[in-house]
Design a protein around this motif. Structure first.
Motif: not given
Length: 477
Positions: A119-145
């Motif tokens: 569970v990752i709560d308050e995801v918008p904070y990460l999208v807003d503050r972490a560079d390219a977090f959406e892309g990082i999450l997408q690649r991690s989901w597709d390749r590993e998670l």
């Protein structure tokens, strides 16, 4: 279990998703993902925590805070170290330096032979503050998670950002199912607080269906007993919930708060809002209002009729926030001085007028859930109608579409008073207003808190019928 009255369907959805997580040796992508959005303090985190507790599988629950990336990563690492993941000690030996490494390392410690939940709560904070977090999450989901038998739950209170996260053209598009968690509906509030139908609607207006506020309402007590107790406690959820939510929504935007306060205090037109907000410029108000609309805090509505209109009106969408802005926010200092009795007197004085306007959107939503029923058809759009001068106001307009309809299906009036039924004079007024917008004999409907004595209506509804509409759809609000 107070917070989970009416959450049966959502818990069942989470259970089903976890059950669908496939064995890793039979499914090349056994993982599942769910994006949950809902406004602040609605019970999203509590719902998922309850699900995790009863699921009994290895799990980690991380809540972002909007801190700099290094601090968020440290908190993420600590969440895994204190989780029930069997291989969590890997994070004791190697602390990841960026989000790509953190998610890759998380995937390496998720079990292969049994389901798990992340569970990752308050995801918008990460999208807003972490560079390219959406892309990082997408690649991690597709390749590993997604290749692990796990359920990934992403939670967020920024409704527009969470909606955009899974939208077309964004990195995470079509990678997760979506759940919108709303407040407890009037039927759920009434059941929880043991209230009659009319009183259940009152409670829904004051609490907004927020579980935390409802939890302070002793079952069986009336509105005024509840308000008397809550207003005598400066730190009660009724007093502090809205302030905390707004502080999180507008940490750096004083103008957004100013415009919201102007709308909440009764400003409905652009001109009135600008005046109440201190005479701010047209462009500044336009920008601030659009932010409020994008965040779903404010609705900008047009009259529903067969002709186009530019007479836009604004309203606060959350009834509790509307109540708070009207009656509590201007007088927090006196509540803090333990003079909530003065605030209560003010609520008593303005209650009937405030409720009459505030209950209208809830009644229109009730009709949308109730119809078709007897004399009225289902309507794809149920709104209202007004003119600039307010010489014609129609509380209920059922139409084939909005705001410019091809066909009006019914018109109606709302009379929400304790001791005054909808009578022949009210019907005559409704008929007169009908002739102002159509020559057709469009069916007429009355909604009354205290019954209907007028003849010639196509349909009439009271609190019990309206509440039944929510009972039929309870669990999916």
């Amino acid at each position: 279990m107070v917070a989970f009255v009416g959450r049966t369907q959502q818990l069942a959805t989470l259970d089903a998703l976890l059950a669908s997580v496939g064995p890793i040796n039979h499914d090349p992508a056994p993982g599942q993902c769910l994006l949950i959005r809902g406004r602040r303090r609605i019970g999203k985190s509590s719902l998922v925590e309850a699900f995790v507790d009863r699921a009994g599988v290895p799990a980690v629950f991380f809540t972002a805070s909007g801190a700099p990336t290094d601090i968020e990563l440290e908190a993420f690492t600590e969440a895994i170290r204190s989780s029930s993941l069997p291989e969590r000690t890997v994070f004791d030996d190697a602390a990841p330096g960026n989000w790509s490494a953190a998610l890759r390392q998380l995937a390496s410690v998720l079990p292969d032979d049994q389901p798990s939940v992340v569970v990752i709560d308050e995801v918008p904070y990460l999208v807003d503050r972490a560079d390219a977090f959406e892309g990082i999450l997408q690649r991690s989901w597709d390749r590993e998670l997604s290749r692990k038998p796990m359920l990934l739950v992403l939670i967020g209170s920024d409704l527009s950002m969470m909606e955009a996260l899974g939208s077309y053209g964004r990195p995470f598009h079509q990678r997760g199912k979506e759940m919108v968690l709303g407040p407890l509906n009037p039927a759920e509030v009434g059941e929880m607080l043991q209230l009659a139908p009319a009183e259940a609607f009152d409670a829904a207006l004051v609490t907004g269906g927020l579980p935390l506020i409802c939890a302070g309402w002793r079952p069986g007590t009336d509105l005024w007993q509840f308000l008397s107790a809550e207003l005598s406690n400066p730190v009660s959820p009724l007093i502090v919930s809205a302030e905390r939510s707004l502080a999180a929504e507008f940490p750096d935007s004083a103008m957004g708060r100013t415009v919201l306060s102007a709308i909440g205090s009764g400003g409905r037109t652009f001109t009135n809002i600008a005046r109440a907000a201190g005479g701010i410029s047209h462009s500044t108000l336009t920008r601030a209002a659009q932010v409020l609309v994008d965040k779903r805090i404010v609705a900008a509505e047009l009259p529903v009729s067969t002709t186009a209109s530019k007479e836009r009106r604004y309203r606060v969408t959350d009834p509790h926030l509307r109540f708070w802005l009207t009656f509590l926010a201007p007088h927090l200092a006196e509540i803090e001085r333990l003079r909530g009795d003065l605030t209560l007197d003010r609520v008593r004085t303005g209650w009937t007028s405030w409720r009459g306007r505030a209950v209208e959107p809830l009644i229109r939503e009730s009709l949308a859930r109730l119809l078709p029923d007897g004399g009225l058809p289902a309507a794809p759009a149920i709104g209202s109608y007004w003119t600039r001068s307010n010489s014609v106001e129609i509380d209920i307009v059922g139409a084939d579409r909005e705001p410019v309809a091809k066909r009006l299906l019914f018109l109606g009036s709302i009379k929400w008073l304790e001791n005054s039924a909808f009578d022949d004079r009210d019907l005559v007024a409704l008929q007169r207003h009908r002739t102002a917008i159509t020559d057709d004999p469009v069916p007429l409907v009355a909604v009354s808190r205290s019954g209907t004595s007028a003849a010639g209506l196509s349909a009439a509804y009271g609190p019990a019928e309206l509440l039944h509409a929510w009972q039929r759809s309870s669990g999916g609000s």
